[in-house]
Structure formats: C-alpha cells, structure tokens
Design an enzyme around this catalytic site. Structure first.
Site, PDB file in Angstrom:
ATOM      1  CB  CYS A   3     102.980   0.037  -6.774  1.00 27.02           C
ATOM      2  SG  CYS A   3     102.892  -1.734  -6.697  1.00 27.02           S
ATOM      3  CB  CYS A   6     101.081   0.167  -3.446  1.00 31.35           C
ATOM      4  SG  CYS A   6     102.781  -0.632  -2.953  1.00 31.35           S
ATOM      5  CG  HIS A  45     106.683  -1.489  -3.479  1.00 30.00           C
ATOM      6  ND1 HIS A  45     105.780  -1.763  -4.481  1.00 30.00           N
ATOM      7  CD2 HIS A  45     107.905  -1.473  -4.201  1.00 30.00           C
ATOM      8  CE1 HIS A  45     106.259  -1.936  -5.424  1.00 30.00           C
ATOM      9  NE2 HIS A  45     107.603  -1.902  -5.382  1.00 30.00           N
ATOM     10  CG  HIS A  98     102.227 -11.127  -7.256  1.00 24.80           C
ATOM     11  ND1 HIS A  98     103.105 -10.183  -7.845  1.00 24.80           N
ATOM     12  CD2 HIS A  98     101.830 -11.954  -8.311  1.00 24.80           C
ATOM     13  CE1 HIS A  98     103.206 -10.257  -9.497  1.00 24.80           C
ATOM     14  NE2 HIS A  98     102.368 -11.334  -9.748  1.00 24.80           N
ATOM     15  CG  HIS A 100     100.221 -16.125  -9.260  1.00 27.50           C
ATOM     16  ND1 HIS A 100      99.505 -15.675 -10.149  1.00 27.50           N
ATOM     17  CD2 HIS A 100     101.360 -15.572  -9.390  1.00 27.50           C
ATOM     18  CE1 HIS A 100     100.032 -14.665 -10.832  1.00 27.50           C
ATOM     19  NE2 HIS A 100     101.363 -14.579 -10.511  1.00 27.50           N
TER      20      HIS A 100
HETATM   21  P1  AMP Z   1     102.277 -11.826 -12.550  1.00 27.52           P
HETATM   22  O1  AMP Z   1     101.915 -11.898 -14.081  1.00 27.52           O
HETATM   23  O2  AMP Z   1     103.010 -13.113 -12.064  1.00 27.52           O
HETATM   24  O3  AMP Z   1     102.833 -10.427 -12.322  1.00 27.52           O
HETATM   25  O4  AMP Z   1     100.760 -11.910 -11.902  1.00 27.52           O
HETATM   26  C1  AMP Z   1     100.134 -10.569 -11.954  1.00 27.52           C
HETATM   27  C2  AMP Z   1      98.690 -11.066 -11.733  1.00 27.52           C
HETATM   28  O5  AMP Z   1      97.798  -9.975 -11.371  1.00 27.52           O
HETATM   29  C3  AMP Z   1      98.035 -11.837 -13.116  1.00 27.52           C
HETATM   30  O6  AMP Z   1      97.639 -12.865 -12.779  1.00 27.52           O
HETATM   31  C4  AMP Z   1      96.754 -10.538 -13.039  1.00 27.52           C
HETATM   32  O7  AMP Z   1      95.680 -11.335 -13.812  1.00 27.52           O
HETATM   33  C5  AMP Z   1      96.684 -10.157 -11.777  1.00 27.52           C
HETATM   34  N1  AMP Z   1      96.082  -8.905 -11.587  1.00 27.52           N
HETATM   35  C6  AMP Z   1      96.258  -7.709 -12.359  1.00 27.52           C
HETATM   36  N2  AMP Z   1      95.560  -6.824 -11.913  1.00 27.52           N
HETATM   37  C7  AMP Z   1      94.652  -7.293 -10.913  1.00 27.52           C
HETATM   38  C8  AMP Z   1      93.581  -6.592 -10.063  1.00 27.52           C
HETATM   39  N3  AMP Z   1      93.141  -5.252 -10.475  1.00 27.52           N
HETATM   40  N4  AMP Z   1      92.932  -7.382  -9.106  1.00 27.52           N
HETATM   41  C9  AMP Z   1      93.236  -8.711  -9.295  1.00 27.52           C
HETATM   42  N5  AMP Z   1      94.438  -9.304  -9.768  1.00 27.52           N
HETATM   43  C10 AMP Z   1      94.920  -8.538 -10.645  1.00 27.52           C
HETATM   44 ZN    ZN Z   2     103.753  -1.898  -4.532  1.00 30.30          ZN
END
Ligand code: AMP
Ligand code: ZN
Length: 112
Positions: A3, A6, A45, A98, A100
């Site tokens: 993950c 994680c 998680h 998560h 946003h």
């Molecule tokens: P979701 O599409 O709601 O699952 O959002 C996942 C978010 O994680 C997206 O906005 C990505 O830009 C962000 N994301 C993916 N990898 C990383 C990372 N390594 N660091 C920070 N954000 C990330």
């Molecule tokens: Zn996780």
C-alpha cells in the site's frame, strides 16, 4: 501489504509532510489540483469509506476534528473543499482511506 500510503506512513516513500501525530498524517498531494491540495490519512490501514465501521470510525471523526487545524497549517484562510473517493466509479486510485483538502484559491463549482 503493498500500500503506497502505508509506505509513506512508514517513511519508505518520501512525502511533503504538513501535519503528523500518532493517529494521522497529512501531506501535500504529488499532483495538486488546487493551489493547496493536502491529503489526510489515518495511520491505520482502512481501504476506503466502504470499510469504515464502528471499530475504526474513530479515525474518521479524529481526522475531521483535525482538518481545520491542518487547513490553517497549509495556509488556507478562505474556505476549502474536503473530498474522498471510494471505489471504481469514483476513480479511487490509492486504496488507503484519504481525504483531499483543496483550497488556497477560488475552486470551480465542481472538482474531481
Ligand atoms: P484518489 O484518486 O482519490 O485515490 O487520490 C489519490 C491521490 O494520491 C491523487 O490525488 C494522487 O495525486 C495522490 N498521490 C499519489 N501518489 C502520491 C505520492 N507519492 N505522494 C503524494 N500524493 C500522491
Ligand atoms: Zn495502507
């Protein structure tokens, strides 16, 4: 478990940290969709909103208690949007719950 978030929590993948305590981590989204775009995650998680239950929902209430403070730390002063995507049709790309936080500018009426 494979993950991404994680791994970020464990420090195996770097992140631009905004806030951290024993229960949650907030960091800047790598691909920001607004001037300020922060992700807030529980350290436990949980796959997505679909998997929230009475044993783990304390993480969600705690995140919402902390969001105003995290938004301030991130420099947001004039309102923000909180979004969580759950599952395929919502295009959830990372399967670790998560939230946003989007702000720092006037947002379009609909985003994501
Ligand atoms: P979701 O599409 O709601 O699952 O959002 C996942 C978010 O994680 C997206 O906005 C990505 O830009 C962000 N994301 C993916 N990898 C990383 C990372 N390594 N660091 C920070 N954000 C990330
Ligand atoms: Zn996780």
């Amino acid at each position: 478990m494979d993950c991404l978030f994680c791994k970020i929590i464990k420090g195996e993948i770097p992140s631009s940290k905004v806030y951290e305590d024993e229960k949650i981590l907030a960091f800047n989204d790598i691909n920001p969709e607004a001037k300020v775009h922060v992700l807030v995650i529980p350290k436990e998680h949980i796959c997505c909103v679909d998997m929230v239950n009475k044993d783990n929902s304390h993480n969600v209430s705690y995140i919402f208690e902390k969001i105003p403070e995290i938004a301030k730390i991130a420099g947001i002063t004039n309102g923000y949007r909180v979004i969580t995507n759950c599952g395929e049709d919502a295009c959830q790309s990372v399967k670790h719950l998560h939230f946003h936080i989007l702000g720092g500018e006037k947002l379009p009426e609909h985003i994501r």
